[in-house]
Design a protein around this motif. Structure first.
Motif, PDB file in Angstrom:
ATOM      1  N   ARG A 104       0.379  50.632  47.902  1.00 47.96           N
ATOM      2  CA  ARG A 104       0.844  50.711  49.290  1.00 47.96           C
ATOM      3  C   ARG A 104       2.365  50.530  49.355  1.00 47.96           C
ATOM      4  O   ARG A 104       3.048  51.270  50.033  1.00 47.96           O
ATOM      5  N   ARG A 105       2.886  49.533  48.662  1.00 48.89           N
ATOM      6  CA  ARG A 105       4.339  49.303  48.670  1.00 48.89           C
ATOM      7  C   ARG A 105       5.081  50.510  48.110  1.00 48.89           C
ATOM      8  O   ARG A 105       6.093  50.931  48.660  1.00 48.89           O
ATOM      9  N   LEU A 106       4.579  51.068  47.013  1.00 45.16           N
ATOM     10  CA  LEU A 106       5.212  52.259  46.452  1.00 45.16           C
ATOM     11  C   LEU A 106       5.103  53.437  47.423  1.00 45.16           C
ATOM     12  O   LEU A 106       6.058  54.180  47.615  1.00 45.16           O
ATOM     13  N   GLY A 107       3.926  53.609  48.040  1.00 46.29           N
ATOM     14  CA  GLY A 107       3.730  54.695  48.992  1.00 46.29           C
ATOM     15  C   GLY A 107       4.659  54.579  50.184  1.00 46.29           C
ATOM     16  O   GLY A 107       5.265  55.567  50.614  1.00 46.29           O
ATOM     17  N   GLU A 108       4.787  53.385  50.738  1.00 51.93           N
ATOM     18  CA  GLU A 108       5.706  53.178  51.872  1.00 51.93           C
ATOM     19  C   GLU A 108       7.144  53.470  51.463  1.00 51.93           C
ATOM     20  O   GLU A 108       7.904  54.096  52.214  1.00 51.93           O
ATOM     21  N   HIS A 109       7.509  53.057  50.263  1.00 48.99           N
ATOM     22  CA  HIS A 109       8.862  53.335  49.774  1.00 48.99           C
ATOM     23  C   HIS A 109       9.103  54.843  49.655  1.00 48.99           C
ATOM     24  O   HIS A 109      10.148  55.350  50.070  1.00 48.99           O
ATOM     25  N   VAL A 110       8.133  55.535  49.094  1.00 48.25           N
ATOM     26  CA  VAL A 110       8.260  56.983  48.908  1.00 48.25           C
ATOM     27  C   VAL A 110       8.411  57.695  50.251  1.00 48.25           C
ATOM     28  O   VAL A 110       9.241  58.599  50.392  1.00 48.25           O
ATOM     29  N   VAL A 111       7.613  57.317  51.238  1.00 50.64           N
ATOM     30  CA  VAL A 111       7.724  57.942  52.560  1.00 50.64           C
ATOM     31  C   VAL A 111       9.120  57.695  53.135  1.00 50.64           C
ATOM     32  O   VAL A 111       9.777  58.631  53.618  1.00 50.64           O
ATOM     33  N   GLN A 112       9.599  56.471  53.060  1.00 54.47           N
ATOM     34  CA  GLN A 112      10.924  56.169  53.601  1.00 54.47           C
ATOM     35  C   GLN A 112      12.021  56.895  52.826  1.00 54.47           C
ATOM     36  O   GLN A 112      12.982  57.367  53.416  1.00 54.47           O
ATOM     37  N   TRP A 113      11.880  56.974  51.512  1.00 53.99           N
ATOM     38  CA  TRP A 113      12.867  57.677  50.686  1.00 53.99           C
ATOM     39  C   TRP A 113      12.954  59.149  51.100  1.00 53.99           C
ATOM     40  O   TRP A 113      14.050  59.683  51.268  1.00 53.99           O
ATOM     41  N   HIS A 114      11.800  59.800  51.269  1.00 53.53           N
ATOM     42  CA  HIS A 114      11.795  61.207  51.678  1.00 53.53           C
ATOM     43  C   HIS A 114      12.408  61.384  53.067  1.00 53.53           C
ATOM     44  O   HIS A 114      13.158  62.335  53.289  1.00 53.53           O
ATOM     45  N   ARG A 115      12.086  60.486  53.997  1.00 50.44           N
ATOM     46  CA  ARG A 115      12.681  60.551  55.335  1.00 50.44           C
ATOM     47  C   ARG A 115      14.199  60.452  55.255  1.00 50.44           C
ATOM     48  O   ARG A 115      14.922  61.247  55.836  1.00 50.44           O
ATOM     49  N   ALA A 116      14.676  59.444  54.541  1.00 51.17           N
ATOM     50  CA  ALA A 116      16.115  59.210  54.422  1.00 51.17           C
ATOM     51  C   ALA A 116      16.826  60.377  53.739  1.00 51.17           C
ATOM     52  O   ALA A 116      17.981  60.668  54.048  1.00 51.17           O
ATOM     53  N   ALA A 117      16.122  61.056  52.835  1.00 54.93           N
ATOM     54  CA  ALA A 117      16.712  62.190  52.119  1.00 54.93           C
ATOM     55  C   ALA A 117      16.635  63.486  52.923  1.00 54.93           C
ATOM     56  O   ALA A 117      17.130  64.520  52.475  1.00 54.93           O
TER      57      ALA A 117
END
Length: 170
Positions: A104-117
């Protein structure tokens, strides 16, 4: 299996960008998951050296707790050129750390990373339908199953099962 984790939970967990020095800690997780044959279609005869290019590409992160790598994710564009506005990601969680929120922590990070990018969405190309924990997690994070390729994955105990294509519009 030798545990690569500490017992108990700690507030000193962090998701950070992986470095070349992290590969020796990621490799045993990668190897165990790939050899199990339940979630990835990577060749099962990879070595620490031949597996590295399969994982250490694009942008890779690790979730670590008190110096122990509990999981890793890699992310980037799903396709080049005209498909580069949609991202993708892959995840591996140390089997000894399952049930502790690492995915879950990795998934949340990935979603935020893609948004920010600036990506328009995230597409997972091949989520094994029998991997119900992952399917449920991605759905909890807002992903939808947009299709299933029947019998596209040769599972070691279930035989040929479907691969879900999952998508999250950002």
């Amino acid at each position: 299996m030798t545990s690569r984790t500490n017992s108990g939970t700690s507030s000193s967990t962090a998701v950070r960008t992986a470095t070349d020095a992290d590969w020796p800690a990621i490799w045993p997780i990668f190897d165990e998951i790939v050899r199990a044959g339940e979630t990835y279609a990577f060749p099962i005869d990879l070595t620490i050296d031949t597996a590295r290019p399969w994982w250490m590409t694009d942008h890779v992160v690790v979730l670590e707790e008190e110096g122990a790598v509990l999981g890793s994710a890699k992310m980037g564009p799903n396709r080049p050129g005209r498909g580069a506005h949609v991202g993708t990601a892959s995840f591996m969680v140390d089997p000894a750390a399952r049930g502790r929120g690492v995915g879950r922590r990795l998934g949340e990070h990935v979603v935020q990373w893609h948004r920010a990018a600036g990506f328009a969405g995230i597409q997972f190309n091949a989520v094994v339908e029998t991997n119900t924990v992952a399917v449920r997690l991605w759905q909890d994070l807002g992903f939808e199953i947009v299709g299933t390729v029947p019998r596209a994955f040769d599972h070691p105990t279930h035989g040929r099962v479907g691969l879900h294509v999952m998508y999250l519009e950002l």
